[in-house]
Scaffold this motif. Structure first.
Motif, PDB file in Angstrom:
ATOM      1  N   ALA A   1       9.933  70.378  67.588  1.00 21.38           N
ATOM      2  CA  ALA A   1       9.337  71.326  68.369  1.00 21.38           C
ATOM      3  C   ALA A   1       8.232  71.996  68.002  1.00 21.38           C
ATOM      4  O   ALA A   1       8.140  72.639  66.761  1.00 21.38           O
ATOM      5  CB  ALA A   1      10.516  72.306  68.839  1.00 21.38           C
ATOM      6  N   ALA A   2       7.323  72.072  68.851  1.00 20.41           N
ATOM      7  CA  ALA A   2       6.248  73.050  68.665  1.00 20.41           C
ATOM      8  C   ALA A   2       5.772  73.728  70.090  1.00 20.41           C
ATOM      9  O   ALA A   2       5.544  73.095  70.985  1.00 20.41           O
ATOM     10  CB  ALA A   2       5.013  72.304  68.219  1.00 20.41           C
TER      11      ALA A   2
ATOM     12  N   GLY B   1       7.365  75.553  71.838  1.00 22.06           N
ATOM     13  CA  GLY B   1       8.335  75.462  72.887  1.00 22.06           C
ATOM     14  C   GLY B   1       8.519  73.905  73.453  1.00 22.06           C
ATOM     15  O   GLY B   1       9.289  73.586  74.340  1.00 22.06           O
ATOM     16  N   GLU B   2       7.676  72.894  73.084  1.00 20.50           N
ATOM     17  CA  GLU B   2       7.727  71.775  73.602  1.00 20.50           C
ATOM     18  C   GLU B   2       8.010  70.689  72.532  1.00 20.50           C
ATOM     19  O   GLU B   2       7.755  70.926  71.307  1.00 20.50           O
ATOM     20  CB  GLU B   2       6.446  71.276  74.088  1.00 20.50           C
ATOM     21  CG  GLU B   2       5.577  72.180  75.134  1.00 20.50           C
ATOM     22  CD  GLU B   2       6.439  72.115  76.458  1.00 20.50           C
ATOM     23  OE1 GLU B   2       6.912  70.966  76.822  1.00 20.50           O
ATOM     24  OE2 GLU B   2       6.436  72.986  77.250  1.00 20.50           O
ATOM     25  N   GLN B   3       8.791  69.704  72.824  1.00 19.47           N
ATOM     26  CA  GLN B   3       9.343  68.597  71.869  1.00 19.47           C
ATOM     27  C   GLN B   3       8.053  67.915  71.594  1.00 19.47           C
ATOM     28  O   GLN B   3       7.340  67.321  72.589  1.00 19.47           O
ATOM     29  CB  GLN B   3      10.307  67.697  72.615  1.00 19.47           C
ATOM     30  CG  GLN B   3      10.886  66.691  71.247  1.00 19.47           C
ATOM     31  CD  GLN B   3      12.228  66.251  71.724  1.00 19.47           C
ATOM     32  OE1 GLN B   3      13.155  66.983  72.203  1.00 19.47           O
ATOM     33  NE2 GLN B   3      12.739  65.029  71.566  1.00 19.47           N
ATOM     34  N   VAL B   4       7.892  67.408  70.465  1.00 24.15           N
ATOM     35  CA  VAL B   4       6.599  66.535  69.953  1.00 24.15           C
ATOM     36  C   VAL B   4       7.117  65.644  68.960  1.00 24.15           C
ATOM     37  O   VAL B   4       8.153  65.849  68.172  1.00 24.15           O
ATOM     38  CB  VAL B   4       5.647  67.476  69.272  1.00 24.15           C
ATOM     39  CG1 VAL B   4       4.985  68.334  70.570  1.00 24.15           C
ATOM     40  CG2 VAL B   4       5.815  68.162  68.303  1.00 24.15           C
ATOM     41  N   VAL B   5       6.260  64.599  68.830  1.00 21.28           N
ATOM     42  CA  VAL B   5       6.792  63.609  67.493  1.00 21.28           C
ATOM     43  C   VAL B   5       5.816  63.654  66.521  1.00 21.28           C
ATOM     44  O   VAL B   5       4.302  63.453  66.662  1.00 21.28           O
ATOM     45  CB  VAL B   5       6.717  62.056  68.127  1.00 21.28           C
ATOM     46  CG1 VAL B   5       7.124  61.197  67.138  1.00 21.28           C
ATOM     47  CG2 VAL B   5       8.152  62.122  69.284  1.00 21.28           C
ATOM     48  N   GLU B   6       6.197  63.903  65.427  1.00 25.16           N
ATOM     49  CA  GLU B   6       5.236  63.956  64.128  1.00 25.16           C
ATOM     50  C   GLU B   6       5.586  62.930  63.357  1.00 25.16           C
ATOM     51  O   GLU B   6       6.611  61.982  63.808  1.00 25.16           O
ATOM     52  CB  GLU B   6       5.368  65.242  63.522  1.00 25.16           C
ATOM     53  CG  GLU B   6       5.065  66.447  64.021  1.00 25.16           C
ATOM     54  CD  GLU B   6       5.254  67.836  63.549  1.00 25.16           C
ATOM     55  OE1 GLU B   6       5.050  68.801  63.821  1.00 25.16           O
ATOM     56  OE2 GLU B   6       5.931  67.780  62.238  1.00 25.16           O
ATOM     57  N   HIS B   7       4.803  62.550  62.217  1.00 24.46           N
ATOM     58  CA  HIS B   7       5.187  61.573  61.246  1.00 24.46           C
ATOM     59  C   HIS B   7       5.172  62.245  59.601  1.00 24.46           C
ATOM     60  O   HIS B   7       4.251  63.065  59.501  1.00 24.46           O
ATOM     61  CB  HIS B   7       4.331  60.474  61.534  1.00 24.46           C
ATOM     62  CG  HIS B   7       4.236  59.692  62.627  1.00 24.46           C
ATOM     63  ND1 HIS B   7       5.048  58.612  62.948  1.00 24.46           N
ATOM     64  CD2 HIS B   7       3.350  60.044  63.802  1.00 24.46           C
ATOM     65  CE1 HIS B   7       5.022  58.414  64.374  1.00 24.46           C
ATOM     66  NE2 HIS B   7       4.102  59.074  64.913  1.00 24.46           N
ATOM     67  N   PRO B   8       6.167  61.707  58.786  1.00 28.24           N
ATOM     68  CA  PRO B   8       5.982  62.144  57.585  1.00 28.24           C
ATOM     69  C   PRO B   8       4.660  61.666  56.886  1.00 28.24           C
ATOM     70  O   PRO B   8       4.222  60.658  57.163  1.00 28.24           O
ATOM     71  CB  PRO B   8       7.425  61.669  56.989  1.00 28.24           C
ATOM     72  CG  PRO B   8       7.613  60.311  57.720  1.00 28.24           C
ATOM     73  CD  PRO B   8       7.003  60.727  59.204  1.00 28.24           C
TER      74      PRO B   8
ATOM     75  N   ARG C   1      13.071  70.420  56.968  1.00 22.03           N
ATOM     76  CA  ARG C   1      13.078  70.425  58.300  1.00 22.03           C
ATOM     77  C   ARG C   1      13.971  69.583  58.921  1.00 22.03           C
ATOM     78  O   ARG C   1      13.476  68.404  59.047  1.00 22.03           O
ATOM     79  CB  ARG C   1      11.596  70.819  58.788  1.00 22.03           C
ATOM     80  CG  ARG C   1      11.709  70.748  60.438  1.00 22.03           C
ATOM     81  CD  ARG C   1      10.155  71.123  60.845  1.00 22.03           C
ATOM     82  NE  ARG C   1       9.686  72.322  60.339  1.00 22.03           N
ATOM     83  CZ  ARG C   1       8.300  72.617  60.658  1.00 22.03           C
ATOM     84  NH1 ARG C   1       7.454  71.818  61.046  1.00 22.03           N
ATOM     85  NH2 ARG C   1       7.803  73.856  60.143  1.00 22.03           N
ATOM     86  N   GLN C   2      14.789  70.212  59.856  1.00 27.15           N
ATOM     87  CA  GLN C   2      15.661  68.947  60.542  1.00 27.15           C
ATOM     88  C   GLN C   2      14.990  68.745  61.665  1.00 27.15           C
ATOM     89  O   GLN C   2      14.574  69.692  62.129  1.00 27.15           O
ATOM     90  CB  GLN C   2      16.856  69.797  60.609  1.00 27.15           C
ATOM     91  CG  GLN C   2      17.958  68.620  61.487  1.00 27.15           C
ATOM     92  CD  GLN C   2      19.605  69.347  61.679  1.00 27.15           C
ATOM     93  OE1 GLN C   2      19.305  70.726  61.845  1.00 27.15           O
ATOM     94  NE2 GLN C   2      20.543  68.687  61.850  1.00 27.15           N
ATOM     95  N   GLY C   3      15.555  67.492  62.274  1.00 21.74           N
ATOM     96  CA  GLY C   3      14.808  67.235  63.735  1.00 21.74           C
ATOM     97  C   GLY C   3      15.615  67.663  64.740  1.00 21.74           C
ATOM     98  O   GLY C   3      16.674  68.047  64.556  1.00 21.74           O
ATOM     99  N   VAL C   4      15.049  67.757  66.064  1.00 20.25           N
ATOM    100  CA  VAL C   4      15.828  68.150  67.145  1.00 20.25           C
ATOM    101  C   VAL C   4      16.864  67.303  67.637  1.00 20.25           C
ATOM    102  O   VAL C   4      17.870  67.491  68.274  1.00 20.25           O
ATOM    103  CB  VAL C   4      14.936  68.940  68.168  1.00 20.25           C
ATOM    104  CG1 VAL C   4      14.036  69.949  67.654  1.00 20.25           C
ATOM    105  CG2 VAL C   4      13.976  67.632  68.784  1.00 20.25           C
ATOM    106  N   ARG C   5      16.463  65.981  67.404  1.00 21.68           N
ATOM    107  CA  ARG C   5      17.264  65.052  67.890  1.00 21.68           C
ATOM    108  C   ARG C   5      18.666  65.150  67.598  1.00 21.68           C
ATOM    109  O   ARG C   5      19.601  64.830  68.437  1.00 21.68           O
ATOM    110  CB  ARG C   5      16.833  63.582  67.677  1.00 21.68           C
ATOM    111  CG  ARG C   5      17.727  62.389  68.262  1.00 21.68           C
ATOM    112  CD  ARG C   5      16.808  61.196  68.272  1.00 21.68           C
ATOM    113  NE  ARG C   5      16.416  61.016  66.804  1.00 21.68           N
ATOM    114  CZ  ARG C   5      17.020  60.358  65.743  1.00 21.68           C
ATOM    115  NH1 ARG C   5      18.091  59.706  66.101  1.00 21.68           N
ATOM    116  NH2 ARG C   5      16.579  60.075  64.745  1.00 21.68           N
ATOM    117  N   THR C   6      19.208  65.396  66.276  1.00 19.39           N
ATOM    118  CA  THR C   6      20.330  65.303  65.620  1.00 19.39           C
ATOM    119  C   THR C   6      20.917  66.684  65.318  1.00 19.39           C
ATOM    120  O   THR C   6      22.015  66.574  64.852  1.00 19.39           O
ATOM    121  CB  THR C   6      20.450  64.343  64.569  1.00 19.39           C
ATOM    122  OG1 THR C   6      19.530  64.936  63.452  1.00 19.39           O
ATOM    123  CG2 THR C   6      19.961  63.058  64.941  1.00 19.39           C
TER     124      THR C   6
END
Length: 233
Positions: free
Chosen positions: A144-145, A147-154, A175-180
């Protein structure tokens, strides 16, 4: 244990002092933070202060070992701290530890009290087993960034936990992802307690036992299973 966890050979070579204990829990009842969880967090902060006895968290040998592991895969540990160090710094600051929800507060308290990284994942949202690998850089990471969900890459070579759908936690346990992540509606969870040498197996298993006991007390009727320690020394 019924859930599959795998540590890649590349990660084993990077940090031979790594190990973990997994705790699976079924039939949990989560919800907003409450007084019991707040008391656990306050007690954990006091235990941490006694343990450190005036030292900074990064001066603890276990946190120093995590910093070395982060440096080994190209991360700057003072900028992207492992989860245990980040929580410890907040616990010692004037604002104290954040209150998230009942289950997150519980495992954060164990993390701070034992100065060990602890993560919590919603088992019903994980796709396939989980793997600790060095990323290619193409894996999706839902976060999240603003307030919006976004997709990043390591970053390529970054150590990440992932499942069949993408990254679940970046920079090992940063940093944990929002999905799980665990939400108020989560009922089945995987908790992962991670150590680096010189943390002993006895210290790691004691933290896992404390977590299991707290889960059973907080969620009567839940089925909690503590796995055997997995060590890669």
């Amino acid at each position: 244990m019924t859930f599959s966890l795998h540590v890649s050979d590349e990660v084993r070579a990077l940090a031979p002092g790594f190990g973990y204990v997994a705790v699976e829990a079924y039939g949990l009842v989560n919800g907003p933070s409450d007084e019991a969880g707040s008391a656990l967090l306050d007690a954990a902060a006091r235990r941490l202060a006694e343990r450190l006895d005036g030292r900074a968290p990064q001066d603890d040998p276990h946190i120093a070992a995590w910093r070395a592991a982060y440096t080994a895969f190209g991360s700057k540990p003072s900028r992207t701290r492992n989860s245990a160090e980040a929580l410890a710094k907040r616990a010692l600051a004037d604002g104290g530890l954040p209150r998230i929800n009942r289950l997150v507060d519980l495992y954060n308290a164990v993390s701070v009290a034992h100065l060990v990284p602890v993560g919590g994942e919603d088992l019903d949202r994980i796709r396939g087993g989980m793997r600790l690998v060095r990323a290619t850089g193409a894996e999706p990471f839902a976060t999240a960034a603003g307030g919006e969900q976004v997709v990043e890459h390591p970053e390529p070579g970054e150590v990440v936990w992932c499942d069949d759908e993408g990254v679940t936690c970046r920079r090992w346990n940063w940093r944990q992802g929002v999905r799980t992540r665990l939400t108020d509606s989560s009922v089945n969870a995987l908790f992962l307690l991670e150590r680096m040498a010189p943390m002993s197996v006895a210290e790691l298993t004691a933290a896992a036992a404390e977590l299991a006991e707290a889960l059973e007390k907080t969620c009567p009727g839940a089925r909690v299973e503590v796995g055997e320690p997995r060590l890669f020394d």
